[in-house]
Structures are given as C-alpha cells and as structure tokens.
Design an enzyme around this catalytic site. Structure first.
Site: not given
Ligand code: ATP
Ligand code: RIB
Length: 314
Positions: A9, A39, A256, A293
């Site tokens: 994306n 991805g 990711d 980012g």
């Molecule tokens: P996103 O959609 O924001 O990319 P997600 O919802 O898929 O994330 P999360 O469970 O929020 O996944 O976070 C994945 C990992 O990132 C956590 O297991 C942790 O290691 C790290 N992480 C996320 N938020 C924080 C934070 N506020 N401080 C430190 N580490 C974090």
């Molecule tokens: O997981 C983060 C990603 O979700 C962003 O980069 C956005 O493009 C969405 O696919």
C-alpha cells in the site's frame, strides 16, 4: 526462504491532536507518505532484520501486486531497496492499494483501499511457490482475498512448508483453514473477533490461545500492544513477554514488525526456540513504535541489538 503473500500500500499518514468529529475538518500537525501494507511491511521487516544471516541470497520474496501507476512503480523500487525479493510482485491494471492512517498520540485508525492487492490470483501463487522447499516458510495476512490466502496455505502445507498467519485485519476464517496454519499471530481485536474471547487478562489470554490450539494451530503469539505478548506452544509452554517502555510516536507497523521478526527467527532459521523468537519480535516491534511511518520505521538487526545492548541469544 520466506515467501510473504500480501498487500502493498501507499500509506498517507496524518498526525492529529484528536480525531475529527462527524462533519468536522481538523488541521493536522504533520503528514508522512511512504511504503505500507501488511504484506510489504512484514517482508521489509524480514529483509531488514535478516542482514545478520546474509549469505548473498534474499531472505524473503513478496508475492503481491501494485498498480500500473507511478506510485506502484515507486513502491516496488522501494521494496527492492530494502532487500525484498520482488520476482513475484506484478503490476495490475488498477490503482495501487492505498491507506489513510490517522495518528493521534498512542492511537491510530487506518482506512485501506485494496486496489491492485485484490487482483492476486491462484496462478500467481502457483508460480511463486513452484520451487518452494519444505525448509521454506509462507507468511500471510488478510489484506488480499480470503480464498487466495486459504489456497496458498493449503499449497504450502502440501509442500511441507512452515505456515504463519497474521489474521489482520480481522475477518471470520473458515474452520478448515486453521489446519494449514502452524503459527498464528493475532492482536487483541483479532483474537476477540476470531475466538469470541477478549484477552484482557492472563486467564482470558490462556483461554483464547487454547481455542486456537483446539482449531489445529500449534504455536500462538497474541500481541498485546504496550503489554507485549502472550505465547503458547500447544499449551505445553506458555509465557508472557513484556514490551519495553518507549516513547511512542506512531504505532503503525508494530504488529507487522513483530510478525516479520518472528517469521525470520523461528521457522526459517530454526535455531531459536519459539519463546526466544517472540522475545526478539517483541523487542523489534517496540523499536518501530518510536519512529514515524510503516516500512520506514522498522529497525535493522543491528539497531535492535544496539538498543537492547544484547544479541537475540541473551
Ligand atoms: P499495529 O496495528 O499498531 O501495527 P497491532 O495491533 O497489530 O499493531 P500490537 O499488539 O498493538 O499489534 O503491537 C505489536 C507489538 O508491538 C507488541 O507485541 C509490542 O512488542 C509492540 N508494541 C506495540 N505498542 C507498543 C507500545 N506502546 N510500547 C512498546 N511496544 C509496543
Ligand atoms: O499494519 C499496518 C498497515 O496496515 C499499514 O501500513 C496500512 O497500509 C495497512 O495495511
């Protein structure tokens, strides 16, 4: 080799003091544009973190589609610059996938248009996996059509490959799909949607992980944002791994980074335990939230080791 099947994306990220109300326009504090898509981000995480294992071959090949527009061409070049193999990244006659990411402090909200990502076909998967070996892994998320993910997982299973699923964004999955998944990595929202259990405390995390095992998945890593992750190897080894306290700028791509780091360190290299791989993944992901980012914010192996003043083995 790790094959990642997933989205690419163009991310447009807007920094806001607060989310706008209905009918309201708010002025943003900042705007960043760059490579994103689950991805692409996961493939970049593998490529950046894989440098340690660099033996001249690419650690990751991405199976995906960009649009036949300038942005698509630029994103493909960006992927290559990070070391991601793009032999199976095609150009479809559609707009490149696009995400608008609204960031307010520790929170983000994402709107994604699938565009070219929706054009991936079974024959694209067949072509990419033609020479895949049982020592290879396949990693998927849910930003490409569900039937393609189900097909790819089944094909990978037939070849004896390790299969990893990050069920994001959360969609209902057919029960028989779980049998083709070795490792599942959902966040809290996805866990709740897929199991009906809100994993807000340890007992509920255990119950949710048990439910994934009942459906046929051996390894579960539930990511818990700032609280790190809960992991289970078929209920035999269960553990909570805390995240490091960091100054959060933008959490986009944290999940990711976790998934990419886990895919790289556990099934592919095979020299770390599931728990050690999840510790490394937690460390790498906590790094990502301290920068703006998506793909851009993912650390290299050396950056993770420097931050923690350690190696993965410690
Ligand atoms: P996103 O959609 O924001 O990319 P997600 O919802 O898929 O994330 P999360 O469970 O929020 O996944 O976070 C994945 C990992 O990132 C956590 O297991 C942790 O290691 C790290 N992480 C996320 N938020 C924080 C934070 N506020 N401080 C430190 N580490 C974090
Ligand atoms: O997981 C983060 C990603 O979700 C962003 O980069 C956005 O493009 C969405 O696919």
């Amino acid at each position: 080799m790790i094959y990642v099947l997933g989205s690419i994306n163009h991310d447009i990220s807007i920094e806001l003091e607060r989310m706008p109300k209905k009918g309201e326009t708010t002025l943003a504090d900042g705007c960043h544009m760059g490579l994103g898509g689950k991805g692409a981000n996961q493939a970049v995480a593998i490529a950046k973190l894989a440098r340690k294992y660099d033996d001249g071959r690419k650690a990751v090949q991405l199976i995906g589609k960009v649009g036949n527009d300038t942005i698509g061409t630029e994103l493909k070049a960006k992927l290559e610059s990070y070391g991601v193999g793009v032999d199976y990244v095609g150009q479809a006659n559609r707009t490149t996938g696009t995400s608008v990411v609204a960031i307010t402090g520790k929170d983000n909200r994402i709107m994604t248009y699938g565009g070219a990502n929706i054009s991936i076909s079974k024959s694209d998967v067949d072509e990419a996996l033609m020479n895949a070996q049982s020592t290879d892994a396949l990693l998927c998320q849910m930003e490409v059509p569900l039937y393609i993910v189900a097909y790819a997982l089944a094909q990978a299973r037939m070849r004896g490959m390790t299969t990893i699923l990050n069920p994001a964004p959360a969609v209902e999955l057919p029960e028989d799909m779980y049998y083709n998944v070795d490792v599942i990595v959902p966040n809290e929202t996805e866990t709740k949607r897929l199991t009906g259990i809100n994993p807000k405390d340890w007992d509920l995390q255990l119950a949710a992980m048990k439910e994934f095992h009942r459906r046929g998945v051996r390894y579960v890593a539930l990511t818990l944002g700032a609280n790190g992750c809960a992991i289970s190897d078929n209920g035999k080894l269960v553990s909570h791994i805390p995240a490091r306290k960091v100054k959060v700028l933008d959490t986009t791509g944290a999940g990711d980074t976790f998934v990419g780091a886990l895919a790289l360190t556990y099934p592919h290299v095979g020299m770390y335990s599931f728990e050690e791989a999840c510790i490394f993944a937690t460390r790498a992901a906590s790094f990502t939230v301290s920068r703006y980012g998506a793909a851009e914010s993912i650390p290299t192996f050396d950056e993770v080791c420097e931050l923690y003043n350690t190696t993965i083995d410690a």
